[in-house]
Design an enzyme around this catalytic site. Structure first.
Site, PDB file in Angstrom:
ATOM      1  N   SER A  82      79.515  44.445  16.749  1.00 20.73           N
ATOM      2  CA  SER A  82      80.823  45.051  16.984  1.00 20.73           C
ATOM      3  C   SER A  82      80.941  46.358  16.196  1.00 20.73           C
ATOM      4  O   SER A  82      80.222  47.325  16.476  1.00 20.73           O
ATOM      5  CB  SER A  82      81.927  44.055  16.631  1.00 20.73           C
ATOM      6  OG  SER A  82      83.197  44.528  17.073  1.00 20.73           O
ATOM      7  N   GLN A  83      81.821  46.432  15.199  1.00 23.73           N
ATOM      8  CA  GLN A  83      81.889  47.630  14.378  1.00 23.73           C
ATOM      9  C   GLN A  83      80.507  47.954  13.799  1.00 23.73           C
ATOM     10  O   GLN A  83      80.083  49.118  13.768  1.00 23.73           O
ATOM     11  CB  GLN A  83      82.875  47.452  13.233  1.00 23.73           C
ATOM     12  CG  GLN A  83      82.878  48.610  12.243  1.00 23.73           C
ATOM     13  CD  GLN A  83      83.780  48.345  11.052  1.00 23.73           C
ATOM     14  OE1 GLN A  83      84.848  48.930  10.949  1.00 23.73           O
ATOM     15  NE2 GLN A  83      83.379  47.457  10.162  1.00 23.73           N
ATOM     16  N   TYR A 131      84.364  44.428  12.139  1.00 24.30           N
ATOM     17  CA  TYR A 131      85.654  44.960  11.697  1.00 24.30           C
ATOM     18  C   TYR A 131      86.394  43.956  10.819  1.00 24.30           C
ATOM     19  O   TYR A 131      86.568  42.794  11.183  1.00 24.30           O
ATOM     20  CB  TYR A 131      86.493  45.275  12.930  1.00 24.30           C
ATOM     21  CG  TYR A 131      87.636  46.231  12.705  1.00 24.30           C
ATOM     22  CD1 TYR A 131      87.408  47.595  12.618  1.00 24.30           C
ATOM     23  CD2 TYR A 131      88.948  45.777  12.622  1.00 24.30           C
ATOM     24  CE1 TYR A 131      88.456  48.486  12.449  1.00 24.30           C
ATOM     25  CE2 TYR A 131      90.001  46.651  12.452  1.00 24.30           C
ATOM     26  CZ  TYR A 131      89.746  48.011  12.361  1.00 24.30           C
ATOM     27  OH  TYR A 131      90.791  48.887  12.187  1.00 24.30           O
ATOM     28  N   HIS A 140      83.530  38.360  23.246  1.00 23.10           N
ATOM     29  CA  HIS A 140      83.061  39.213  22.158  1.00 23.10           C
ATOM     30  C   HIS A 140      82.031  38.517  21.267  1.00 23.10           C
ATOM     31  O   HIS A 140      81.331  39.188  20.506  1.00 23.10           O
ATOM     32  CB  HIS A 140      84.258  39.690  21.324  1.00 23.10           C
ATOM     33  CG  HIS A 140      83.929  40.819  20.403  1.00 23.10           C
ATOM     34  ND1 HIS A 140      83.371  41.998  20.835  1.00 23.10           N
ATOM     35  CD2 HIS A 140      84.079  40.948  19.048  1.00 23.10           C
ATOM     36  CE1 HIS A 140      83.190  42.808  19.809  1.00 23.10           C
ATOM     37  NE2 HIS A 140      83.595  42.203  18.715  1.00 23.10           N
ATOM     38  N   ASP A 155      83.937  40.612  27.480  1.00 27.55           N
ATOM     39  CA  ASP A 155      84.367  41.069  26.160  1.00 27.55           C
ATOM     40  C   ASP A 155      85.651  41.876  26.291  1.00 27.55           C
ATOM     41  O   ASP A 155      85.666  42.964  26.865  1.00 27.55           O
ATOM     42  CB  ASP A 155      83.251  41.921  25.543  1.00 27.55           C
ATOM     43  CG  ASP A 155      83.462  42.220  24.075  1.00 27.55           C
ATOM     44  OD1 ASP A 155      84.606  42.110  23.601  1.00 27.55           O
ATOM     45  OD2 ASP A 155      82.475  42.570  23.405  1.00 27.55           O
TER      46      ASP A 155
END
Length: 334
Positions: free
Chosen positions: A189-190, A94, A304, A275
Site C-alpha cells: 500500500s503506502q 499507511y 486491499h 481494492d
C-alpha cells in the site's frame, strides 16, 4: 465485494495521459542533493537488542534521513551468516510504525538481511523509538498525511518520506554484512508507493516489489476512491475549492506512476481487483508505465489485502530466483 473500478480486461489496456510535472527530475536531484542540517548525525547507527530470538539478530537502527534527522528501523540478520547477504528493505503501510522487533521475520528466516523503515510521524514502535515528523507542513490540512504541506512540492510530507527511504537503501549498501548488488525494495500500500518512488530515485537496485501500491495516478484515485487515505484529498478540496489544480500539481511529484517511468530494476507487482483503498486502475497505471522488466500477480476477487500470504510465497520464490542470477559484488550506482 463488487468491483468499484474498471474490470480486469480494461485495466490491462488502461494507459491514461499523465503528464510529468515540470522539473520533476531536477526537483528530486536537488532534494536528494541537499546537505544535512548542522549538528545532526551523518552516519547510520546500529544497536544490537535482545529480542529473545536465537536464530535472528536484531538491531535498533537510526539512519540520517531528510535533513539528516534520524529515521528509525529494525534490521534483522540471520544469526549464522558467513558472507555478505542479499537485503530486503521494506516500507510500511499507511498509519503503521515499525512495531515490535519480533513481528516481521520472514525475510531473515529466508536468509536475507531485512530492514524495516519506520515512517515518520506514523504508527508506534517498541523501545520508545519513533520517527517524528518535525518538518510538518503548513496549517489548514485535513487529518492525515496526504495533504500535509500540499501547498508546494518543497513542503509536502512525502518529500521527506521518500528521502528517508532513499537514505535507508544507501545505508544498507554501505553495511559491511550486506551485498550492495543484492538489494530489493518492497512495501504494501503506502509502502508500495514508497518502493516505486525509490525504484526511480535509486539506480542499481536488484529488484522492486510494490504490493497494491498507494500514491499512483493520484488524480484518478482521489476522484474514485470512497475510503481513506485518498479521501483526504477530496476532503481538503472541499474546504479549498480554488486549489484543485495546485494540489494535483504538487502531488504529481510524488506519484508512483511518474517515478515508475525512471525505474530500471526488475519488478514484481501485486494488484487486487476489488481494492477500494488503492483502486486497481491506479495500480495498473504505474505497472504499465514501469520502465524496467516487470511482472504482476493479479488477485481478482480480493480487496486491499491483496494476495496476503499467498503473495509472500510468490515473493520468496521471485527473490530467490532474482538473487541466484546476480553476480556478487559492487552494485552499479551510476
Amino acid at each position: 465485494m463488487p468491483s468499484a473500478d474498471l474490470p480486469l480486461a480494461e485495466c490491462l489496456t488502461y494507459r491514461p495521459e499523465l503528464p510529468l510535472p515540470d522539473g520533476f527530475d531536477t526537483f528530486w536531484a536537488d532534494t536528494l542533493g541537499e546537505a544535512p542540517l548542522d549538528g545532526v548525525p551523518d552516519k547510520p547507527r546500529y544497536k544490537r537488542i535482545d529480542s529473545g530470538l536465537a536464530q535472528v539478530h536484531t538491531y535498533d537502527v537510526s539512519v540520517p534521513g531528510y535533513g539528516g534527522r534520524p529515521v528509525r528501523g529494525w534490521l534483522h540478520m540471520p544469526a549464522r551468516a558467513t558472507e555478505p547477504l542479499g537485503c530486503v528493505v521494506e516500507f510500511l503501510g499507511y498509519g503503521r510504525g515499525r512495531g515490535l522487533p519480533h513481528e516481521q521475520l520472514m525475510w531473515a528466516c529466508a536468509g536475507y538481511a531485512h530492514l524495516i523503515m519506520d515512517t515518520r510521524g506514523q504508527g508506534w514502535s517498541a523501545a520508545g523509538g519513533v520517527t517524528a515528523d518535525t518538518d510538518a507542513g503548513a496549517a489548514g490540512t485535513v487529518p492525515g498525511f496526504v495533504t500535509r504541506g500540499v501547498e508546494s512540492p518543497e513542503t509536502h510530507y512525502y518529500r521527506r518520506v521518500f528521502t528517508d527511504a532513499v537514505r535507508c537503501v544507501e545505508a544498507m549498501r554501505e553495511h559491511p554484512e550486506v551485498d550492495p548488488a543484492r538489494i530489493v525494495v518492497t512495501g504494501f500500500s503506502q509502502g508500495g508507493g514508497i518502493a516505486l518512488a525509490v525504484s526511480g530515485l535509486v539506480p542499481g537496485l536488484a529488484g522492486v516489489m510494490p504490493d497494491v501500491p498507494f500514491l499512483c495516478n493520484i488524480p484518478r484515485a482521489a476522484r474514485i476512491a470512497g475510503v481513506p487515505p485518498y479521501t483526504e484529498i477530496a476532503a481538503y478540496l472541499q474546504l479549498y475549492r480554488d486549489r484543485t489544480e495546485s494540489v494535483f500539481r504538487t502531488l504529481a511529484y510524488f506519484d508512483g506512476a511518474h517515478h515508475a517511468t525512471r525505474a530500471t530494476a526488475p519488478a514484481l507487482f501485486s494488484i487486487a481487483m476489488m481494492d477500494e483503498i488503492c483502486p486497481p486502475s491506479t495500480c495498473f497505471t504505474a505497472y504499465h508505465r514501469y520502465a524496467g522488466p516487470k511482472d504482476v500477480r493479479v488477485y481478482e476477487f480480493n480487496g486491499h489485502e491483496g494476495g496476503a500470504e499467498h503473495h509472500r510465497a510468490e515473493q520468496l520464490a521471485w527473490v530467490r530466483s532474482l538473487f541466484a542470477g546476480l553476480p556478487s559484488g559492487q552494485a552499479d550506482r551510476s
